[in-house]
Scaffold this motif. Sequence first.
Motif: not given
Length: 518
Positions: A80-108
């Motif tokens: 997470v620290a690397a993501f914030i450093q590279k993309y900014g804290f404002e983009t963290l939520g987008i990255i987290v949401a993408i990760g969550g969507l992939i997890q849901v698809l993997a579970g389905v």
Amino acid sequence: MNPLKAPRARSFGHDVFASVVVFLVALPLSMGIAIASGVPIEKAAAVGLATAIIGGLVVGPLSGSPLQVSGPAAGLTVMVAAFIQKYGFETLGIIVAIGGLIQVLAGVCRLGPVFRAVSPALIQGMLAGIGVLIFASQFHVMVDDVPPGTGKEFGGVINLWLLPGAIVKGVAEPEHRPAALIGLLAVSIVASWAVLAPKALRLVPAALLGVVAATLAAWAFDLDVRRVPVPERLLDAARPPSLADLDALRDVGVWLAGLSLAFVASAESLLTATAADSLQRHAERTAYSRELVAQGIGNILCGVMNVLPLTGVIVRTSANVMAGARTRLSAFLHGAWILLFVLLLPQLLTMIPIAALAAILVYTGAKLVKLDFAKDLWRQDRIEALVFGVTFAGVVGFDLLTGILLGLVVSLARLIYTFSHLAVTVEKNEASGAAHVFLDGAATFIRLPRFAAALERIPAGYDAHIHLRGLTYIDHACLTMLMDWGENHEAAGGRVHLDRDILHRLFEQKAWRSANAT
């Protein structure tokens, strides 16, 4: 009295008690992990606690692992620290949401068990590397200093290399000494509590005791240390990404970041769920794909609120089990207690020294480095020890994703070697007219030419003894070749001796693998 209601009443009491214990464990850790993850300091408390609330209120009831507790995890801080450093804290939520969507698809798609097929050596190497990085960065924070490697290439190595300087500052420089004393007090209490605490009090969280003692000491002696900043309305710090932030979706790197987050968070959650199953006997076993869906839904919501990602957390989960939890209610209630605390008593957080939270993470980081595991691995399997070492070195020397990829490369190379290595030894005795063929490894079509050449060296008319005890696998191509050669050898006047029981066992294993792959 209805006999069905008594067990429910007893479970309710167990769950309420366990939820309070987990709440007390989660409160300091959630804030400390947010600070260690590089969240802007004025938002760290809100962001960490919001993730813990979602982990309890949302993931808790949906979880496929009834006694697992989810929230912000130390294992994701470096990523997470690397993501914030590279993309900014404002983009963290987008990255987290993408990760969550992939997890849901993997579970389905019922891929939950696949995430468990990760080498324990790789996971432990990753966690050990993360532990060293957390220890190195938070040691500087524990003396009210900024980690010198922040924002720099090889920052983790820099933080580690300059640890002696942090010690000197904590001992010799007046502006850093109070924080160092507070940190030392907190980490001493945490480290000694498990050993010195009376048995009746061991369920009291050591991290909470350390933070409370450090906070009281800082207040009593009016020490000049940095404290946790808290906005007037704590949860206002968590806000959805704006339309302008959505432009980040055009960046391929953001999607790859979401994919890597999904992989690491899923592996950590499912390994924690497996550990929870081994610790408890009261609830049903983990449904891994359901757990992936629950984690994914939680992370999508975390992304929408632009807070930290969540995973199943072993510290909170083990505390939940040891405190006697029986159902999902305990995880849900721990989130409710955190929410009530945030709404009713937020100003208490402003009294907590940042050095105390850093001290808790210094101890947590050290505990992530399991030296006994590495020693046992070295004695039992040198290749798996290499996986551990390469992953560890990659995480510390480069970054989390590089370390994981390097570990996967070594694991894959080992797998390829295992399924392509076949040692064939032929021993001939001309006096007795007998030949012994010893097979060691996997007989696959890749090694069929070597296997065939060895059999052809057996003269016609010999008694051929084919020893299969060292064989781990034989595919259809090699078996067909062996059978054809055997028929031809016997037609030429020789005899073939095969251990049919071993051959039958190998094919039972092959059938089992095929059935479980579908």
